[in-house]
Design a protein around this motif. Structure first.
Motif, mmCIF file in Angstrom:
data_model
loop_
_atom_site.group_PDB
_atom_site.id
_atom_site.type_symbol
_atom_site.label_atom_id
_atom_site.label_comp_id
_atom_site.label_asym_id
_atom_site.label_seq_id
_atom_site.Cartn_x
_atom_site.Cartn_y
_atom_site.Cartn_z
ATOM 1 N N LEU A 71 -5.217 0.602 -9.462
ATOM 2 C CA LEU A 71 -6.010 1.745 -9.912
ATOM 3 C C LEU A 71 -7.416 1.699 -9.312
ATOM 4 O O LEU A 71 -7.961 2.717 -8.865
ATOM 5 C CB LEU A 71 -6.092 1.753 -11.444
ATOM 6 C CG LEU A 71 -4.762 1.987 -12.168
ATOM 7 C CD1 LEU A 71 -4.923 1.800 -13.675
ATOM 8 C CD2 LEU A 71 -4.197 3.372 -11.861
ATOM 9 N N ASP A 72 -7.997 0.513 -9.285
ATOM 10 C CA ASP A 72 -9.336 0.367 -8.709
ATOM 11 C C ASP A 72 -9.344 0.807 -7.255
ATOM 12 O O ASP A 72 -10.268 1.506 -6.802
ATOM 13 C CB ASP A 72 -9.788 -1.099 -8.804
ATOM 14 C CG ASP A 72 -10.320 -1.425 -10.195
ATOM 15 O OD1 ASP A 72 -10.703 -0.487 -10.916
ATOM 16 O OD2 ASP A 72 -10.331 -2.622 -10.555
ATOM 17 N N GLU A 73 -8.324 0.380 -6.518
ATOM 18 C CA GLU A 73 -8.278 0.746 -5.104
ATOM 19 C C GLU A 73 -8.166 2.261 -4.936
ATOM 20 O O GLU A 73 -8.789 2.852 -4.043
ATOM 21 C CB GLU A 73 -7.082 0.055 -4.427
ATOM 22 C CG GLU A 73 -7.297 -1.449 -4.259
ATOM 23 C CD GLU A 73 -6.060 -2.179 -3.749
ATOM 24 O OE1 GLU A 73 -6.075 -3.428 -3.767
ATOM 25 O OE2 GLU A 73 -5.092 -1.491 -3.338
ATOM 26 N N ALA A 74 -7.381 2.883 -5.830
ATOM 27 C CA ALA A 74 -7.235 4.333 -5.745
ATOM 28 C C ALA A 74 -8.547 5.032 -6.056
ATOM 29 O O ALA A 74 -8.917 6.024 -5.409
ATOM 30 C CB ALA A 74 -6.138 4.803 -6.699
ATOM 31 N N PRO A 106 0.836 -1.221 0.000
ATOM 32 C CA PRO A 106 0.000 0.000 0.000
ATOM 33 C C PRO A 106 0.858 1.253 0.000
ATOM 34 O O PRO A 106 2.008 1.229 0.411
ATOM 35 C CB PRO A 106 -0.814 -0.119 1.285
ATOM 36 C CG PRO A 106 -0.764 -1.560 1.666
ATOM 37 C CD PRO A 106 0.541 -2.082 1.147
ATOM 38 N N GLY A 107 0.248 2.313 -0.462
ATOM 39 C CA GLY A 107 0.961 3.601 -0.546
ATOM 40 C C GLY A 107 0.240 4.491 -1.536
ATOM 41 O O GLY A 107 -0.851 4.148 -1.998
ATOM 42 N N PRO A 108 0.821 5.607 -1.899
ATOM 43 C CA PRO A 108 0.206 6.520 -2.878
ATOM 44 C C PRO A 108 0.114 5.843 -4.243
ATOM 45 O O PRO A 108 1.030 5.105 -4.626
ATOM 46 C CB PRO A 108 1.183 7.706 -2.935
ATOM 47 C CG PRO A 108 2.128 7.530 -1.788
ATOM 48 C CD PRO A 108 2.101 6.116 -1.377
ATOM 49 N N VAL A 109 -0.956 6.101 -4.987
ATOM 50 C CA VAL A 109 -1.150 5.469 -6.301
ATOM 51 C C VAL A 109 0.057 5.670 -7.197
ATOM 52 O O VAL A 109 0.547 4.722 -7.803
ATOM 53 C CB VAL A 109 -2.318 6.065 -7.122
ATOM 54 C CG1 VAL A 109 -3.126 4.969 -7.740
ATOM 55 C CG2 VAL A 109 -3.101 7.048 -6.349
ATOM 56 N N ARG A 110 0.484 6.931 -7.335
ATOM 57 C CA ARG A 110 1.579 7.227 -8.265
ATOM 58 C C ARG A 110 2.773 6.325 -7.976
ATOM 59 O O ARG A 110 3.408 5.786 -8.889
ATOM 60 C CB ARG A 110 2.011 8.693 -8.134
ATOM 61 C CG ARG A 110 0.894 9.680 -8.445
ATOM 62 C CD ARG A 110 1.405 11.108 -8.586
ATOM 63 N NE ARG A 110 1.287 11.601 -9.965
ATOM 64 C CZ ARG A 110 0.112 11.926 -10.503
ATOM 65 N NH1 ARG A 110 -1.007 11.784 -9.834
ATOM 66 N NH2 ARG A 110 0.070 12.363 -11.748
ATOM 67 N N GLN A 111 3.051 6.135 -6.683
ATOM 68 C CA GLN A 111 4.212 5.323 -6.320
ATOM 69 C C GLN A 111 3.978 3.855 -6.670
ATOM 70 O O GLN A 111 4.850 3.172 -7.203
ATOM 71 C CB GLN A 111 4.476 5.489 -4.828
ATOM 72 C CG GLN A 111 5.731 4.777 -4.350
ATOM 73 C CD GLN A 111 5.902 4.954 -2.844
ATOM 74 O OE1 GLN A 111 5.788 6.086 -2.319
ATOM 75 N NE2 GLN A 111 6.161 3.868 -2.141
#
Lengths: 196, 196, 196, 196
Positions: D141-144, D81-86
């Motif tokens: 992407l879905d999680e974001a 887990p973490g920021p999408v971009r990362q």
DNA sequence: CTTTAAGCGAGACGGTACGTCAAGTCTTCGT
DNA sequence: ACGAAGACTTGACGTACCGTCTCGCTTAAAG
């Protein structure tokens, strides 16, 4: 005028392939017989590609038919004039010897018989060869009949007589029974040839 | 004491397999000939597994040999007593007819000859079959000689005489030349059989 | 002076062969695909001898490369001026339709990709074709950037943006996933094209 | 109870053959590609007879389909887990590196694409593999989106977005254009991923 | 306006791989 | 335990193309 029509000219490569293939086929026929003859082996021994063989022959039977047809040149010659018994004996003696020789070109006789049973084209070749093989003997017999030296019963022919003379030699060879050799030929002639 | 030895008892499955396999083999022999007979087809037609066939027979030749052996009952019997010429003609006539039969004789004989040329075991079988084939004829000739009805030249044997009689019929069949049929037999006998 | 240099003159027979061969190759490519394309078939269809084909091309890859090079004229033209989104959508819509066309594109693209992986020469052709394919799109994007209509983040290029726009259409076609069709193009543009 | 149904039991020889054949097929696919893959070579390398291969697979396409299906286990795992971009950058970076790996990925993918164009069964496998390949990216992407971290325009899906992200990397590799490497990934993410 | 050299078609050649079939062996299972 | 079932290796089958090679023919160019 006598100019060779252009369509008569054959690519020399074709002729060359044909020759080496047929030679290899005859060798193998004599060595392993018809049943175990393979196109692959012919290709390998002749150095000609399998595809080239199939380009010129339809299959094993066709190839064997061609190969056997090459044997036509082996014809025996008619012996010198003389008494029938002696001339016949001369032919049969040579035949009795040849039939035993494993290197004889006609070592492929059994193969030819087998192939003839399976393919009409081969059968035709076989017939021709057989008739050419007995031709000298028949000729000698015919001459003797013509000269009054030999008298056949009504209904008999010299062709049948030739078969009767050859039969004991060839049948024993084909069925691997005790062979008739050169020494047995005089008795055979005495037995089968009509007359005093 | 009188008890059946255990080794005489055969697993009924074996006997059953043997029968259906040989039956299928004979059918196929007649249908497609020796050359095109395959163990695979025998297995398929008989419903017996290929491995079972190989357990009981060494290969195609062995199987066909067994199958042909089943036919021994077909063996020609010696004809009824009478004049030699007539008895001989009777045997040859039947032979001339059989040799034309397209089923097993034409199918097997050439194959047998071929195989004999390559394999000593088959040659032995071939020889046996050939001798069994001419046995009645030789017996008739022997009886005629014993009875003084037939007189052979010195050095000649009835076995060779039998070959000379059979030769014209068999050789023509093997090489696909004009066959000698039943009508030609009397002339053949007149030609080959010694005597007045 | 103005004379045509001698090396520019090509035997018209060569030109003629080249044309009919490439035409036949393209037809066959569309019909059977790269994998099933054979030089023999090209020769047969074009009426040009196989040896003539090999005289001019090194093999199938070379021939197909030439054939594909003939398609360069098919290049898409830049759409009429207007808002970027509309111009981009126009290009992508046409592409989405073409990519479904079962004839040459589906037949050649996969083969081209495959061949590129094995052969550097084809890879070079492949690269050229790919760049020519996206050139109009890149040009439209470049013009929009120059006009200040489009603003790219630092480090980004219009070439990458073009790939991102084309990716969803082409990848789905190559991997046989649900295709993106003309109706999906606006959403794609909204999603990928930066901006308000 | 938990007894294995008898029909589930597979002859271990079959399983063993299947394994070594597929392994050999994958190796060869990577080495020579789909176009130059031959069943003979697979047989030679695997030590399994050609006829055995044909007993289990209908031909080259079928075999390749099975072989590629074996690759399913290679799936990438979802990053921490973490920021999408990362998280997206992490996936793309690994992908950009893998896609350059000359061994199986670059070698098999083109082969797979080619084969898919010629055989529906392979296309189905290809589709599955492609979807499994992008599954982790789509999931991230879905999680974001679910977390409100990412907002898509109307009509857009995360699947299309994933293709847009992957497109520049994969298309350049397939067409042998300048590759996008790990250093280019941040700019790609900035360019394609919607947001501030 | 002929030479003359090239490009050409035709197709045979040695090869490789195809996909099929049968041979004969060997393993596994069921009775 | 032993026979039946059938998977196996092997190797030949006949076919299709490969890429190379000689052939003559014909056609374009250069003298």
């Amino acid at each position: 005028m006598a100019a060779v029509s252009r369509s008569d000219v054959v690519d020399p490569r074709i002729e060359r392939s044909r020759e080496v293939v047929l030679a290899a086929a005859l060798e193998l026929l004599a060595e392993v017989g018809f049943g175990d003859l393979t196109i692959e082996a012919v290709a390998a021994r002749s150095g000609v590609a399998k595809s080239t063989i199939y380009r010129h022959w339809a299959g094993k039977l066709d190839l064997v038919a061609s190969a056997c047809a090459e044997l036509k040149s082996d014809a025996r010659t008619v012996p010198a004039p003389g008494p029938v018994r002696q001339r016949v004996a001369e032919i049969l003696t040579e035949f009795a010897v040849n039939v035993q020789d494993p290197t004889w070109r006609r070592a492929c006789l059994p193969a030819l018989i087998e192939a003839s049973a399976r393919c009409p084209e081969v059968a035709a070749v076989s017939r021709q060869l057989a008739e050419m093989g007995t031709a000298p003997l028949v000729q000698v017999l015919d001459e003797a009949v013509a000269a009054g030296e030999l008298r056949l019963p009504a209904g008999a022919t010299t062709a049948v007589l030739a078969d009767a003379l050859v039969g004991p030699i060839l049948l024993r060879a084909l069925f691997h029974r005790d062979p008739l050799d050169a020494g047995d030929v005089p008795a055979l002639v005495d037995l089968v040839l009509p007359g005093p």
